[in-house]
Design a protein around this motif. Structure first.
Motif, PDB file in Angstrom:
ATOM      1  N   MET A   1       0.834  -1.206   0.000  1.00  0.00           N
ATOM      2  CA  MET A   1       0.000   0.000   0.000  1.00  0.00           C
ATOM      3  C   MET A   1       0.866   1.253   0.000  1.00  0.00           C
ATOM      4  O   MET A   1       1.935   1.265   0.592  1.00  0.00           O
ATOM      5  N   LYS A   2       0.347   2.282  -0.658  1.00  0.00           N
ATOM      6  CA  LYS A   2       1.071   3.556  -0.609  1.00  0.00           C
ATOM      7  C   LYS A   2       0.639   4.341   0.633  1.00  0.00           C
ATOM      8  O   LYS A   2      -0.464   4.128   1.157  1.00  0.00           O
ATOM      9  N   LEU A   3       1.472   5.270   1.065  1.00  0.00           N
ATOM     10  CA  LEU A   3       1.098   6.139   2.180  1.00  0.00           C
ATOM     11  C   LEU A   3       0.103   7.189   1.686  1.00  0.00           C
ATOM     12  O   LEU A   3       0.129   7.565   0.510  1.00  0.00           O
ATOM     13  N   LEU A   4      -0.722   7.675   2.592  1.00  0.00           N
ATOM     14  CA  LEU A   4      -1.651   8.751   2.224  1.00  0.00           C
ATOM     15  C   LEU A   4      -0.904   9.949   1.664  1.00  0.00           C
ATOM     16  O   LEU A   4      -1.332  10.570   0.696  1.00  0.00           O
ATOM     17  N   LEU A   8      -1.495  11.688  -1.974  1.00  0.00           N
ATOM     18  CA  LEU A   8      -1.815  13.109  -2.121  1.00  0.00           C
ATOM     19  C   LEU A   8      -0.725  13.833  -2.899  1.00  0.00           C
ATOM     20  O   LEU A   8      -0.996  14.744  -3.686  1.00  0.00           O
ATOM     21  N   THR A   9       0.518  13.427  -2.686  1.00  0.00           N
ATOM     22  CA  THR A   9       1.623  14.028  -3.436  1.00  0.00           C
ATOM     23  C   THR A   9       1.436  13.782  -4.934  1.00  0.00           C
ATOM     24  O   THR A   9       1.673  14.678  -5.749  1.00  0.00           O
ATOM     25  N   ASP A  10       0.980  12.580  -5.283  1.00  0.00           N
ATOM     26  CA  ASP A  10       0.732  12.280  -6.705  1.00  0.00           C
ATOM     27  C   ASP A  10      -0.265  13.281  -7.299  1.00  0.00           C
ATOM     28  O   ASP A  10      -0.047  13.833  -8.380  1.00  0.00           O
ATOM     29  N   GLY A 106      -0.519  -1.405   6.201  1.00  0.00           N
ATOM     30  CA  GLY A 106      -0.370  -0.066   5.644  1.00  0.00           C
ATOM     31  C   GLY A 106       1.063   0.423   5.514  1.00  0.00           C
ATOM     32  O   GLY A 106       1.291   1.554   5.105  1.00  0.00           O
ATOM     33  N   ILE A 107       2.030  -0.430   5.862  1.00  0.00           N
ATOM     34  CA  ILE A 107       3.428   0.004   5.728  1.00  0.00           C
ATOM     35  C   ILE A 107       3.903  -0.356   4.314  1.00  0.00           C
ATOM     36  O   ILE A 107       3.923  -1.532   3.959  1.00  0.00           O
ATOM     37  N   PRO A 108       4.275   0.631   3.513  1.00  0.00           N
ATOM     38  CA  PRO A 108       4.752   0.322   2.162  1.00  0.00           C
ATOM     39  C   PRO A 108       5.965  -0.615   2.228  1.00  0.00           C
ATOM     40  O   PRO A 108       6.847  -0.414   3.064  1.00  0.00           O
TER      41      PRO A 108
END
Ligand code: ARG
Length: 573
Positions: A1-4, A8-10, A106-108
């Motif tokens: 999973m990606k971090l939030l 949002l950065t994307d 949730g840890i990439p």
């Protein structure tokens, strides 16, 4: 999973690019004012210089490009040029649910990551573990687990001190006492003999000289000493393992300094070939001083004048050994700051000899000493060095005393819980501060049931357990998040959603304290929710289900944090 923050950065990067700005300005971070917004992008402030434009204009440009999407509820531009971002509640809920179903919580996970070897714990044969070894063990174990939590491979090597002068001192003293008829060795005997022999070597030069020559002969494989040495190592390791076991600290390799000996001939050949060795008063040394050194860095002694291997020799040969046995991206040495010069010499020698690829990083993570409340190195009441097992006993007794009124447990369970609480208190008390600082060992502070302590965290988990025990198994298994009914829940959900950032931050900064802080923040957010909410007596079925799901998810995240820090929870407190 990606971090939030990555997701949002994307989105933000895309917006900056659409306006013709550099993509690097689209970086989104967690807000430092969570009361104002959840996330922020400060890129417009950094871009102002390059584009000779006011940050407010740049921010408005980029913010204007954010279209309706599933993540973002609101984007606001605030002076002097911040872009503040708030998530949609529904997205936040789904994100937290998906973390809960993610095997990595949730840890990439790193892809194709290089292996990191950690050199920590570092006990010595024939010497009992003392509080000085405590920090290396606690910090190293946490770092190892943090690395693994991010999907990387970490190898723990205890690098046992089994090859230096202390061994020669013990062997010389055994010879003095028993001649050739050495009785069966015990750890008590070894623990008594080393301080005695060490003191003796300070007043008796002849004894010291003999101990040095015995060390050299042992290193050359003299059978007169090899057998006793082997027995010493076995007994010590058994003893050390017992204490490390209690502490929840374990190693993949129990290599000692002695294991590097086999690699010494090859190492010497390389050093000779590269013409790095020079003679200095009978010893062979490598010059490692550099023009930019602020303080003198003396040459590394590779072979002593009596032919023996020194501490640096074994460390350099161990780097060579590790390079031969593993493919390593990094080696981290978790050793106290007093050895910094030693590692500077060792690393420079290894680099000059090109023992490892240039890309392999060597890092000395130097930590401070364990001090008492008075700021002086931690001692026993009579001024001696505190042994680690005594320290564990003392803190466990303290935890047991506090549990004397708990009547839900039999005595054995009580003792086991007390030991877990004690270890949680010690480990968290150490890890909550950055490792480079000295650790002030303050049992009362470590054992406090409120604030940033291991006890508070265990207590929070136990509190959740006691709620969950009152709920039907079937209800628990099927509960999921249904909605957000208060600001406090939103805060807790956001904390849950951002745990992955704490794990990645702890890894990148090599700082378990980041994880400790996050665990505390999460527990505090849960406590606030707990105090404001009637979880079990909530009449609205949807709300009650959602509250229970929050309890379950918070517990899982807290356990993940604790486990990564090397701390075991207790069911009841
Ligand atoms: N055994 C050593 C001591 O107690 C520490 C070893 C640290 N690690 C290393 N690779 N030198 O001082």
């Amino acid at each position: 999973m990606k971090l939030l923050t990555e997701l949002l950065t994307d989105i933000m990067t895309e917006a900056f690019v659409q306006c013709g700005y550099d993509r690097k300005y689209g970086q989104v971070v967690i807000s430092d004012r969570l009361d104002l917004c959840q996330f922020q992008c400060n890129g417009a402030l950094s871009g102002a210089k390059q584009y000779k434009k006011s940050p407010m204009l740049i921010a408005s440009d980029a913010a204007g490009k954010i279209k309706e999407n599933e993540m973002i509820h609101k984007v606001e531009v605030a002076p002097p040029g911040f872009i503040n971002i708030t998530l949609k509640d529904e997205y936040l809920l789904n994100f937290v649910e998906s973390i809960n179903h993610d095997p990595f919580m949730g840890i990439p996970q790193a892809e194709q990551a290089e292996t990191i070897l950690l050199d920590y714990g570092n006990p010595n044969v024939a010497k009992p573990l003392h509080v000085g070894h405590l920090r290396s063990a606690i910090i190293g174990e946490a770092l190892k687990r943090i690395i693994r939590a991010t999907g990387r491979t970490a190898i723990g090597d205890v690098h046992l001190g089994d090859w230096g002068l202390p061994i020669g001192l013990v062997l010389a003293e055994l010879e003095d006492r028993y001649g050739k008829n050495i009785p069966p060795l015990t750890s008590q005997l070894l623990n008594e003999i080393y301080p005695f022999a060490s003191a003796k070597s300070k007043r008796d030069k002849a004894f010291l000289k003999r101990a040095r020559s015995i060390t050299a002969r042992l290193q050359k494989g003299d059978p007169a000493y090899a057998g006793t040495w082997r027995r010493m190592v076995d007994i010590s390791v058994e003893d050390i393992k017992r204490t490390f076991d209690r502490l929840g600290v374990s190693f993949d390799y129990w290599y000692g300094e002695s294991n590097s000996s086999a690699y010494l001939p090859a190492l010497l050949e390389i050093l000779n070939e590269k013409q790095l060795l020079t003679d200095s008063e009978g010893a062979k040394v490598v010059e490692v001083a550099e023009a930019t050194d602020e303080a003198p860095v003396p040459p590394t002694i590779v072979v002593k004048s009596n032919g023996s291997e020194g501490y640096a020799t074994t460390d350099i040969a161990t780097i060579y050994q590790r390079q031969k046995n593993f493919t390593l991206g990094e080696i981290w040495y978790v050793v106290d700051f007093r050895q910094h010069l030693h590692f500077t010499q060792v690393f420079r020698t290894a680099r000059k000899a090109e023992l490892i690829p240039k890309t392999t990083k060597l890092e000395h993570l130097c930590f401070g000493t364990v001090n008492g409340k008075d700021g002086k190195p931690f001692k026993t009441r009579d001024g001696g060095v505190m042994q680690l097992s005594d320290l564990l006993d003392t803190v466990t007794a303290c935890a047991l005393e506090r549990m004397k009124d708990v009547d839900m447990m039999d005595e054995v369970t009580k003792y086991e819980s007390a030991e877990k609480i004690a270890i949680a208190a010690i480990k968290f008390g150490d890890l909550i501060n950055h490792y480079s600082k000295d650790c002030i060992f303050d049992i009362d502070k470590f054992m406090a049931s409120e604030g940033k302590t291991g006890v508070y965290l265990l207590y929070t988990v136990a509190r959740i357990n006691s709620i969950l025990r009152k709920v039907d198994e079937a209800d628990l298994n099927s509960c999921s998040l249904q909605g957000i009914y208060s600001d406090t829940e939103r805060e807790l959900l956001l904390k849950l959603a951002l745990c992955g950032n704490a794990f990645i931050g702890a890894y990148e900064e090599k700082s378990p304290n980041i994880l400790c802080e996050n665990a505390y923040q999460l527990a505090a957010a849960f406590s606030k929710f707990y105090h404001e909410t009637h979880i079990l007596h909530e009449p609205d079925g949807m709300k009650r289900e959602s509250y229970l799901a929050l309890c379950v998810i918070t517990k899982e995240q807290l356990l993940k944090h604790l486990n990564t820090l090397g701390i075991e929870p207790v069911e009841v407190m």
